[in-house]
Design a protein around this motif. Structure first.
Motif, PDB file in Angstrom:
ATOM      1  N   TYR A  12       0.862  -1.195   0.000  1.00 15.56           N
ATOM      2  CA  TYR A  12       0.000   0.000   0.000  1.00 15.56           C
ATOM      3  C   TYR A  12       0.893   1.237   0.000  1.00 15.56           C
ATOM      4  CZ  TYR A  12      -4.209  -2.701   1.305  1.00 15.56           C
ATOM      5  OH  TYR A  12      -5.282  -3.560   1.319  1.00 15.56           O
ATOM      6  N   LYS A  20       3.192   0.339   3.242  1.00 23.62           N
ATOM      7  CA  LYS A  20       2.878  -0.815   4.085  1.00 23.62           C
ATOM      8  C   LYS A  20       2.833  -2.055   3.200  1.00 23.62           C
ATOM      9  CE  LYS A  20       1.517  -3.322   7.352  1.00 23.62           C
ATOM     10  NZ  LYS A  20       2.198  -3.550   8.612  1.00 23.62           N
ATOM     11  N   ALA A  22       1.577  -5.398   2.643  1.00 26.63           N
ATOM     12  CA  ALA A  22       0.484  -6.191   3.222  1.00 26.63           C
ATOM     13  C   ALA A  22       0.548  -7.659   2.801  1.00 26.63           C
ATOM     14  CB  ALA A  22      -0.857  -5.600   2.830  1.00 26.63           C
ATOM     15  N   HIS A  41      -4.583 -12.836  12.361  1.00 31.21           N
ATOM     16  CA  HIS A  41      -4.885 -11.696  13.223  1.00 31.21           C
ATOM     17  C   HIS A  41      -5.342 -10.504  12.375  1.00 31.21           C
ATOM     18  CE1 HIS A  41      -1.134  -9.735  12.009  1.00 31.21           C
ATOM     19  NE2 HIS A  41      -0.609 -10.942  12.065  1.00 31.21           N
ATOM     20  N   THR A  42      -5.982  -9.540  13.006  1.00 24.89           N
ATOM     21  CA  THR A  42      -6.397  -8.333  12.290  1.00 24.89           C
ATOM     22  C   THR A  42      -5.154  -7.671  11.711  1.00 24.89           C
ATOM     23  OG1 THR A  42      -8.207  -8.066  13.829  1.00 24.89           O
ATOM     24  CG2 THR A  42      -7.581  -6.120  12.572  1.00 24.89           C
ATOM     25  N   GLY A  43      -5.248  -7.311  10.431  1.00 24.37           N
ATOM     26  CA  GLY A  43      -4.091  -6.681   9.783  1.00 24.37           C
ATOM     27  C   GLY A  43      -3.098  -7.682   9.201  1.00 24.37           C
ATOM     28  N   SER A  44      -3.447  -8.987   9.231  1.00 22.53           N
ATOM     29  CA  SER A  44      -2.494  -9.985   8.716  1.00 22.53           C
ATOM     30  C   SER A  44      -2.491 -10.053   7.190  1.00 22.53           C
ATOM     31  CB  SER A  44      -2.808 -11.369   9.303  1.00 22.53           C
ATOM     32  OG  SER A  44      -4.125 -11.754   8.982  1.00 22.53           O
ATOM     33  N   GLY A  45      -3.510  -9.464   6.551  1.00 21.36           N
ATOM     34  CA  GLY A  45      -3.507  -9.422   5.089  1.00 21.36           C
ATOM     35  C   GLY A  45      -4.635 -10.191   4.425  1.00 21.36           C
ATOM     36  N   LYS A  46      -5.596 -10.682   5.207  1.00 22.93           N
ATOM     37  CA  LYS A  46      -6.665 -11.515   4.643  1.00 22.93           C
ATOM     38  C   LYS A  46      -7.487 -10.765   3.595  1.00 22.93           C
ATOM     39  CE  LYS A  46      -8.568 -12.165   8.711  1.00 22.93           C
ATOM     40  NZ  LYS A  46      -7.698 -11.293   9.529  1.00 22.93           N
ATOM     41  N   SER A  47      -7.952  -9.553   3.962  1.00 22.72           N
ATOM     42  CA  SER A  47      -8.797  -8.802   3.022  1.00 22.72           C
ATOM     43  C   SER A  47      -8.019  -8.423   1.774  1.00 22.72           C
ATOM     44  CB  SER A  47      -9.322  -7.518   3.660  1.00 22.72           C
ATOM     45  OG  SER A  47     -10.059  -7.836   4.787  1.00 22.72           O
ATOM     46  N   THR A  48      -6.765  -8.048   1.970  1.00 22.42           N
ATOM     47  CA  THR A  48      -5.935  -7.689   0.816  1.00 22.42           C
ATOM     48  C   THR A  48      -5.799  -8.909  -0.100  1.00 22.42           C
ATOM     49  OG1 THR A  48      -4.738  -6.183   2.271  1.00 22.42           O
ATOM     50  CG2 THR A  48      -3.712  -6.682   0.148  1.00 22.42           C
TER      51      THR A  48
HETATM   52  P1  ADP Z   1      -6.919  -8.246   7.577  1.00 21.64           P
HETATM   53  O1  ADP Z   1      -8.010  -8.398   6.552  1.00 21.64           O
HETATM   54  O2  ADP Z   1      -6.244  -9.540   7.886  1.00 21.64           O
HETATM   55  O3  ADP Z   1      -7.367  -7.549   8.813  1.00 21.64           O
HETATM   56  P2  ADP Z   1      -5.831  -6.261   5.742  1.00 21.64           P
HETATM   57  O4  ADP Z   1      -5.610  -6.948   4.439  1.00 21.64           O
HETATM   58  O5  ADP Z   1      -7.037  -5.405   5.884  1.00 21.64           O
HETATM   59  O6  ADP Z   1      -5.763  -7.346   6.923  1.00 21.64           O
HETATM   60  O7  ADP Z   1      -4.569  -5.349   6.080  1.00 21.64           O
HETATM   61  C1  ADP Z   1      -3.227  -5.789   5.916  1.00 21.64           C
HETATM   62  C2  ADP Z   1      -2.300  -4.659   6.279  1.00 21.64           C
HETATM   63  O8  ADP Z   1      -2.430  -3.602   5.319  1.00 21.64           O
HETATM   64  C3  ADP Z   1      -2.596  -4.022   7.633  1.00 21.64           C
HETATM   65  O9  ADP Z   1      -1.391  -3.668   8.237  1.00 21.64           O
HETATM   66  C4  ADP Z   1      -3.408  -2.784   7.285  1.00 21.64           C
HETATM   67  O10 ADP Z   1      -3.217  -1.777   8.244  1.00 21.64           O
HETATM   68  C5  ADP Z   1      -2.810  -2.389   5.948  1.00 21.64           C
HETATM   69  N1  ADP Z   1      -3.830  -1.732   5.099  1.00 21.64           N
HETATM   70  C6  ADP Z   1      -5.046  -2.205   4.761  1.00 21.64           C
HETATM   71  N2  ADP Z   1      -5.705  -1.346   3.953  1.00 21.64           N
HETATM   72  C7  ADP Z   1      -4.870  -0.299   3.770  1.00 21.64           C
HETATM   73  C8  ADP Z   1      -4.938   0.920   3.039  1.00 21.64           C
HETATM   74  N3  ADP Z   1      -6.032   1.214   2.308  1.00 21.64           N
HETATM   75  N4  ADP Z   1      -3.891   1.757   3.084  1.00 21.64           N
HETATM   76  C9  ADP Z   1      -2.794   1.454   3.812  1.00 21.64           C
HETATM   77  N5  ADP Z   1      -2.642   0.329   4.516  1.00 21.64           N
HETATM   78  C10 ADP Z   1      -3.664  -0.542   4.511  1.00 21.64           C
END
Ligand code: ADP
Length: 287
Positions: A12, A20, A22, A41-48
């Motif tokens: 990102y 960042k 991800a 864990h939250t922020g581990s990259g699942k949604s990405t």
């Molecule tokens: P999860 O779904 O496991 O909670 P995310 O994929 O949302 O994880 O996030 C992975 C990492 O990328 C985290 O550190 C989050 O803070 C960062 N992140 C997510 N979305 C953004 C964004 N739009 N801009 C910058 N960093 C992001």
């Protein structure tokens, strides 16, 4: 047939102070017919990660193949990919906007260019699949309960006839009955309809019960990728990652420590029940 990721990285805001990373070197093949749990864990990259699977996000580097074809190749049909790899976001009901439930579910197929009749037919079929009764179809989505709204949103994706269904925490915010109902419906779509499912979840119980493969993410990397039973054997490592095994796994471990004859790899309540009953009846038999 599969979705295959090779050396996928995602960063990102790469050229800023907010850079960042991800996703770090993700290598993964999702085979047709699997039911995959994705935890971390939250922020581990699942949604990405899941947004890469249908091309919604583009890898900073690395390659993704859908049914053997590189999705980043020139002229690759991303629209067709998005129809085949259906993504249900967290709280998908926030994206409901049409005047009736039926119209909302028609939206996706209409976007694919299908005729009004075909859209409606698909929408009705999808609403039946998610178990939303006909009496709700002409109502405004806003009149529905939380669980019904969620079903409507899932139907909207199913009406596109995807081969893969990716769900980001589909049961978040629902009561226990609503949770079980929705997950049971998804499991039957998988079993009877042959749909490949990827379920992002915070519930170890849910992934242990429904998934046949469990992927664990930690700080942008895949840490485990195995059957749930094998993954949950590493519960101490999972705890270090802010995760855990299902609660029954701990109960079974304690009983075993106390000398009960209980297998090591208990992960669901049903398994625990059967193992405990068996152990109790052998105790009685030995008296
Ligand atoms: P999860 O779904 O496991 O909670 P995310 O994929 O949302 O994880 O996030 C992975 C990492 O990328 C985290 O550190 C989050 O803070 C960062 N992140 C997510 N979305 C953004 C964004 N739009 N801009 C910058 N960093 C992001």
């Amino acid at each position: 047939m599969s979705i295959k990721l090779e050396n996928v990285h995602y960063i990102y805001s790469p050229d800023t102070a907010f850079r960042k990373q991800a996703l770090k070197d993700i290598n993964l093949e999702i085979m047709d017919g699997q039911f995959i749990g994705l935890i971390g864990h939250t922020g581990s990259g699942k949604s990405t990660l899941i947004q890469h699977l249908n091309g919604l996000m583009r890898a900073t580097s690395g390659t993704i193949y859908y049914q053997g074809e590189n999705i980043y190749a020139d002229k690759y049909d991303m629209k067709a990919l998005r129809a085949q790899v259906g993504l249900v976001f967290q709280y998908p009901e926030h994206q409901l906007f049409e005047v009736t439930v039926l119209k909302d579910v028609c939206f996706g197929p209409a976007n694919l260019g299908l005729s009004a009749e075909e859209c409606e037919q698909r929408a009705k079929e999808a609403l039946k699949l998610v178990g939303l009764k006909e009496k709700y179809w002409q109502k405004s989505p806003f009149e529905l309960s939380g669980g019904q709204k969620r079903r409507t949103a899932i139907a909207g994706v199913l009406a596109m006839h995807p081969k893969y269904l990716i769900l980001d925490e589909p049961t978040a915010g629902l009561d226990p009955k609503g949770r079980t109902d929705i997950l049971d419906q998804i499991a039957s779509l998988h079993e009877l309809g042959g749909l490949t499912v990827i379920l992002v979840s915070h519930s170890m119980e849910d992934v242990a019960k429904y998934a046949d493969r469990l992927i664990v993410m930690d700080h942008g990397r895949i840490r485990f990728d195995d059957t749930p039973k094998h993954v949950f054997r590493h519960y101490k490592t999972l705890e270090e990652m802010g995760l855990a095994a299902p609660q029954v796994t701990y109960i079974a471990a304690r009983l075993r420590e106390k000398g009960w004859d209980i297998p090591e790899d208990i992960t669901t309540v049903d398994e625990a029940k059967n193992a405990i009953l068996k152990a109790v009846s052998s105790l009685k038999g030995g008296q």
